[in-house]
Design a protein around this motif. Structure first.
Motif, mmCIF file in Angstrom:
data_model
loop_
_atom_site.group_PDB
_atom_site.id
_atom_site.type_symbol
_atom_site.label_atom_id
_atom_site.label_comp_id
_atom_site.label_asym_id
_atom_site.label_seq_id
_atom_site.Cartn_x
_atom_site.Cartn_y
_atom_site.Cartn_z
ATOM 1 N N ASP A 122 -8.277 -8.440 -22.359
ATOM 2 C CA ASP A 122 -7.819 -7.210 -21.712
ATOM 3 C C ASP A 122 -7.460 -7.402 -20.245
ATOM 4 O O ASP A 122 -6.720 -6.595 -19.688
ATOM 5 C CB ASP A 122 -8.882 -6.113 -21.825
ATOM 6 C CG ASP A 122 -8.930 -5.490 -23.217
ATOM 7 O OD1 ASP A 122 -7.967 -5.684 -23.989
ATOM 8 O OD2 ASP A 122 -9.928 -4.813 -23.523
ATOM 9 N N THR A 125 -3.777 -7.682 -19.806
ATOM 10 C CA THR A 125 -3.213 -6.388 -20.176
ATOM 11 C C THR A 125 -3.354 -5.406 -19.025
ATOM 12 O O THR A 125 -2.405 -4.675 -18.699
ATOM 13 C CB THR A 125 -3.910 -5.843 -21.442
ATOM 14 O OG1 THR A 125 -3.827 -6.820 -22.482
ATOM 15 C CG2 THR A 125 -3.263 -4.544 -21.903
ATOM 16 N N PHE A 129 -0.374 -3.528 -17.008
ATOM 17 C CA PHE A 129 -0.389 -2.065 -16.922
ATOM 18 C C PHE A 129 -0.230 -1.611 -15.465
ATOM 19 O O PHE A 129 0.585 -0.741 -15.157
ATOM 20 C CB PHE A 129 -1.682 -1.504 -17.520
ATOM 21 C CG PHE A 129 -1.787 -0.009 -17.423
ATOM 22 C CD1 PHE A 129 -1.089 0.804 -18.309
ATOM 23 C CD2 PHE A 129 -2.574 0.580 -16.451
ATOM 24 C CE1 PHE A 129 -1.178 2.192 -18.222
ATOM 25 C CE2 PHE A 129 -2.665 1.962 -16.349
ATOM 26 C CZ PHE A 129 -1.969 2.771 -17.244
ATOM 27 N N LYS A 147 1.342 2.962 -20.465
ATOM 28 C CA LYS A 147 0.499 2.367 -21.503
ATOM 29 C C LYS A 147 1.361 1.879 -22.670
ATOM 30 O O LYS A 147 1.175 0.778 -23.177
ATOM 31 C CB LYS A 147 -0.539 3.375 -21.995
ATOM 32 C CG LYS A 147 -1.503 2.803 -23.004
ATOM 33 C CD LYS A 147 -2.597 3.775 -23.362
ATOM 34 C CE LYS A 147 -3.585 3.107 -24.297
ATOM 35 N NZ LYS A 147 -4.712 3.980 -24.598
ATOM 36 N N VAL A 148 2.332 2.702 -23.056
ATOM 37 C CA VAL A 148 3.224 2.329 -24.148
ATOM 38 C C VAL A 148 4.077 1.118 -23.751
ATOM 39 O O VAL A 148 4.248 0.184 -24.537
ATOM 40 C CB VAL A 148 4.111 3.522 -24.568
ATOM 41 C CG1 VAL A 148 5.191 3.091 -25.545
ATOM 42 C CG2 VAL A 148 3.251 4.628 -25.179
ATOM 43 N N THR A 150 3.306 -1.200 -21.632
ATOM 44 C CA THR A 150 2.420 -2.367 -21.615
ATOM 45 C C THR A 150 2.198 -2.888 -23.025
ATOM 46 O O THR A 150 2.272 -4.099 -23.274
ATOM 47 C CB THR A 150 1.074 -2.011 -20.951
ATOM 48 O OG1 THR A 150 1.322 -1.545 -19.633
ATOM 49 C CG2 THR A 150 0.140 -3.204 -20.909
ATOM 50 N N LEU A 151 1.936 -1.982 -23.958
ATOM 51 C CA LEU A 151 1.740 -2.403 -25.351
ATOM 52 C C LEU A 151 3.015 -3.019 -25.925
ATOM 53 O O LEU A 151 2.951 -4.013 -26.656
ATOM 54 C CB LEU A 151 1.268 -1.223 -26.201
ATOM 55 C CG LEU A 151 -0.134 -0.702 -25.872
ATOM 56 C CD1 LEU A 151 -0.438 0.558 -26.672
ATOM 57 C CD2 LEU A 151 -1.188 -1.766 -26.128
ATOM 58 N N CYS A 152 4.174 -2.464 -25.591
ATOM 59 C CA CYS A 152 5.453 -3.050 -26.024
ATOM 60 C C CYS A 152 5.626 -4.445 -25.446
ATOM 61 O O CYS A 152 6.032 -5.377 -26.158
ATOM 62 C CB CYS A 152 6.616 -2.159 -25.596
ATOM 63 S SG CYS A 152 6.761 -0.622 -26.514
ATOM 64 N N PHE A 154 3.364 -6.605 -24.508
ATOM 65 C CA PHE A 154 2.498 -7.581 -25.169
ATOM 66 C C PHE A 154 2.859 -7.788 -26.626
ATOM 67 O O PHE A 154 2.726 -8.901 -27.144
ATOM 68 C CB PHE A 154 1.021 -7.223 -24.989
ATOM 69 C CG PHE A 154 0.501 -7.678 -23.673
ATOM 70 C CD1 PHE A 154 0.190 -8.998 -23.453
ATOM 71 C CD2 PHE A 154 0.376 -6.787 -22.625
ATOM 72 C CE1 PHE A 154 -0.252 -9.444 -22.211
ATOM 73 C CE2 PHE A 154 -0.066 -7.209 -21.380
ATOM 74 C CZ PHE A 154 -0.379 -8.544 -21.184
ATOM 75 N N ALA A 155 3.324 -6.750 -27.301
ATOM 76 C CA ALA A 155 3.736 -6.916 -28.697
ATOM 77 C C ALA A 155 4.891 -7.916 -28.775
ATOM 78 O O ALA A 155 4.907 -8.798 -29.644
ATOM 79 C CB ALA A 155 4.147 -5.571 -29.294
ATOM 80 N N ASP A 158 3.408 -11.442 -27.655
ATOM 81 C CA ASP A 158 2.468 -11.973 -28.649
ATOM 82 C C ASP A 158 3.232 -12.464 -29.871
ATOM 83 O O ASP A 158 2.898 -13.497 -30.456
ATOM 84 C CB ASP A 158 1.431 -10.920 -29.041
ATOM 85 C CG ASP A 158 0.411 -10.660 -27.949
ATOM 86 O OD1 ASP A 158 0.328 -11.458 -26.986
ATOM 87 O OD2 ASP A 158 -0.308 -9.641 -28.051
#
Length: 191
Positions: A122, A125, A129, A147-148, A150-152, A154-155, A158
């Motif tokens: 984290d 991450t 963020f 937040k979205v 950041t998740l995009c 990393f997706a 990754d």
């Protein structure tokens, strides 16, 4: 020069064993033999083989964080900060811990152990963020949910890391990652 702490001697020996045999195939007895530390000495410092791996991973994450923060403090552009993050990730994609991390996560059954590892995962991450929030606040990025985003972010990366594990072509990974970052930045940047 100071002597290396026994905990690091054990961890380094364990890493050598993990790299030679894989995490799952390495026994504590092999770590005893490789480190020259008695089993009791190992259990004095670590409660389990998983605990040794978590220590190695935490040490690796701390070094990664130190290197990233040293480089990111030299830039003000949000896009440059994401670029530096991506470049450091490319440099570290084929490190020994990266390869072992996936094996470890696939074999770990204990939720507490997975949670400990996630706390270290984290940290990057949270960096991203904050960078994305900063980019939005400075008007460099569109006013989207950080937040979205950041998740995009990393997706995407990754997935690229998984592709590297499958194909083992670092040159292709570097080119694809840089182009993907350009696409991401084009999508989120204010024109």
């Amino acid at each position: 020069m100071k002597n290396k702490p026994k905990k690091d001697i054990i961890a380094d020996a364990a890493l050598s064993c993990f790299l030679a045999s894989g995490y799952g195939a390495t026994s504590v007895d092999e770590i005893v033999k490789a480190s020259g530390v008695s089993k009791g000495g190992i259990y004095w410092h670590f409660k389990s083989k998983e605990d040794i791996f978590l220590y190695l991973f935490e040490r690796w994450v701390n070094q990664w964080r130190h290197n990233y923060l040293a480089s990111v403090n030299k830039t003000h552009s949000t896009a440059d900060k994401l670029t530096l993050f991506t470049e450091q990730r490319i440099r570290n994609i084929d490190t020994s811990i990266s390869a072992l991390m996936l094996e470890f996560l696939l074999q770990s059954k204990d939720q507490e152990t997975i949670d400990k590892m996630n706390m270290d995962i984290d940290q990057p991450t949270n960096f991203i963020f904050k960078i994305i929030e900063e980019g939005i606040a400075k008007g460099e990025f569109k006013s989207l949910n950080p937040k979205v985003l950041t998740l995009c972010f990393f997706a995407i990366f990754d997935g690229l890391s998984l592709q590297f594990l499958l194909h083992r072509n670092k040159e292709l990974l570097e080119e694809t990652t840089r182009e993907t970052l350009n696409i991401f930045l084009t999508g989120v940047s204010v024109p």
